[in-house]
Design an enzyme around this catalytic site. Structure first.
Site, short mmCIF file in Angstrom:
data_model
loop_
_atom_site.label_atom_id
_atom_site.label_comp_id
_atom_site.label_asym_id
_atom_site.label_seq_id
_atom_site.Cartn_x
_atom_site.Cartn_y
_atom_site.Cartn_z
N HIS A 1 0.71 -1.23 0.13
CA HIS A 1 0.12 0.06 0.05
C HIS A 1 0.95 1.03 -0.11
O HIS A 1 2.14 1.17 0.65
CB HIS A 1 -0.85 -0.02 1.35
CG HIS A 1 -1.63 -1.08 1.37
ND1 HIS A 1 -2.61 -1.73 0.63
CD2 HIS A 1 -1.68 -1.99 2.37
CE1 HIS A 1 -3.15 -2.75 1.00
NE2 HIS A 1 -2.66 -3.09 2.19
N ARG B 1 -1.37 -4.95 -6.22
CA ARG B 1 -1.11 -6.40 -6.21
C ARG B 1 0.25 -6.73 -6.69
O ARG B 1 0.59 -6.06 -8.03
CB ARG B 1 -2.19 -7.11 -6.73
CG ARG B 1 -3.64 -7.62 -6.15
CD ARG B 1 -4.37 -8.45 -6.89
NE ARG B 1 -5.80 -8.24 -6.54
CZ ARG B 1 -6.49 -7.74 -7.28
NH1 ARG B 1 -6.46 -7.35 -8.65
NH2 ARG B 1 -7.84 -7.55 -7.08
N HIS C 1 3.24 -7.51 1.85
CA HIS C 1 2.59 -8.57 2.82
C HIS C 1 1.50 -9.28 2.29
O HIS C 1 0.81 -9.02 1.05
CB HIS C 1 2.07 -7.48 4.06
CG HIS C 1 0.97 -6.64 3.54
ND1 HIS C 1 1.43 -5.69 3.02
CD2 HIS C 1 -0.51 -6.62 3.44
CE1 HIS C 1 0.01 -4.81 2.84
NE2 HIS C 1 -1.11 -5.58 2.99
N GLU D 1 -1.40 -0.13 8.32
CA GLU D 1 -2.49 -1.07 9.05
C GLU D 1 -1.78 -1.74 10.10
O GLU D 1 -0.55 -1.79 10.18
CB GLU D 1 -3.03 -1.89 7.90
CG GLU D 1 -2.35 -2.84 7.24
CD GLU D 1 -2.80 -3.55 6.12
OE1 GLU D 1 -3.07 -4.88 6.33
OE2 GLU D 1 -2.88 -3.14 5.15
#
Length: 318
Positions: A98, A193, A173, A116
């Protein structure tokens, strides 16, 4: 003054990698046997929660944020800043990364990038996540990605229930199969992705990858962020700080009995992982149970909790 918790109705997302554990673990009424995500506390445009109690019942969390900012300590910002999810990975998620806030604004036109963190609720034996990579330079990363050297590139880590991972933007991740996690993140739905196991999507084509942007934003070399889990017990409530960083602070609370009075300095997001209990505000009781998601607004000066339950709580650090 608003003096009660704000309970929210979850939003569900079907995913190619999803399953049925959200129903089995939390008795949620999921839309299909490929349900991957429960958005428990969300003001994001792709899935804002509806409020189910009190004077704002029927409104969305966005409505409350836009029209009743006093509930959120008059915090600044056009969007509710955090998003809390529960994920069920029946199959491996795509390997992804991200962007940070700057890249999200400049390239995607969005307010937030995506940092996150994950709390592992449950998992099968020998479950693994992908967390980071082994490339030492951007050139080496690019070469390994372009040549499909996934076994050599990706860093795999075994997990067990109760594990916690802080995942800053720029971290490659993926959640492996057979894992259920609670994710606290910035309110962003931007995912690049890197690799998707050549899976075929609903349209009969391989799912889209975003290699150029992934390589732009990936941190090289990977470095594990330091996580120190501090805990203390106070009158029936064990507080464990999982992370405190730029965007959010996240705790695990273990309630066994009745807490002392709690005095929030801001609004508090609460997701109930196990058990049940009662929030008491001004002598009025509000029941909660496993699978509930609610917010203690900033207008509540003090409250107590009673019962037996485990919860993940968070607050914005904006």
């Amino acid at each position: 003054m608003y003096q009660e918790p704000i309970f929210l109705s979850p939003e569900f997302k079907e995913r190619i990698w999803g399953g049925t554990k959200l129903k089995e673990l939390f008795q949620y009424d999921i839309p299909s046997n490929e349900t991957g995500e429960c958005w428990g506390i969300s003001g994001h445009a792709n899935g804002p929660n509806k409020i189910i109690n009190g004077p704002l019942a029927g409104k969305t969390l966005n409505d409350a944020w836009n029209k009743h900012r006093e509930l959120f300590a008059n915090e600044q910002g056009d969007e509710f800043p955090l998003l809390v999810k529960i994920l069920d990975s029946k199959k491996d998620l795509s390997v992804q990364v991200h962007p940070n806030d700057t890249y999200a604004r400049e390239v995607e036109g969005e307010n937030y990038g995506k940092t996150e963190c994950w709390y592992v609720i449950d998992c099968e034996e020998e479950s693994e996540i992908i967390f980071g990579h082994h490339a030492k330079s951007k050139d080496e990363l690019t070469s390994m990605v372009n040549n499909g050297q996934w076994a050599q590139l990706l860093r795999r880590i075994p997990v067990q229930p109760g594990d916690f991972f802080y995942v800053p933007s720029g971290t490659i991740h993926a959640i492996g199969e057979g894992i259920q996690i609670l994710e606290t993140q910035q309110s962003s739905d931007i995912t690049y992705r890197v690799y998707d196991y050549d899976r075929i999507g609903a349209d009969g084509q391989k799912r889209e990858l975003h290699l150029d942007r992934s390589l732009d934003v990936t941190t090289v070399p990977h470095k594990d962020p330091e996580v120190v889990r501090d805990s203390y017990l106070e009158a029936g409530l064990r507080f464990e700080k999982l992370v405190e960083e730029k965007y959010f602070t996240v705790h695990h609370w273990d309630l066994d009995g009745k807490s002392n009075e709690l005095h929030p300095d801001k609004y508090t997001l609460i997701s109930v992982l196990t058990g049940e209990g009662v929030v008491t505000i001004d002598t009025k009781d509000y029941s909660f149970k496993k699978g509930d998601h609610f917010i203690i607004p900033a207008t509540v000066n003090n409250y107590t909790l009673s019962g037996r339950a485990k919860m993940i709580t968070s607050r914005s650090n904006k």
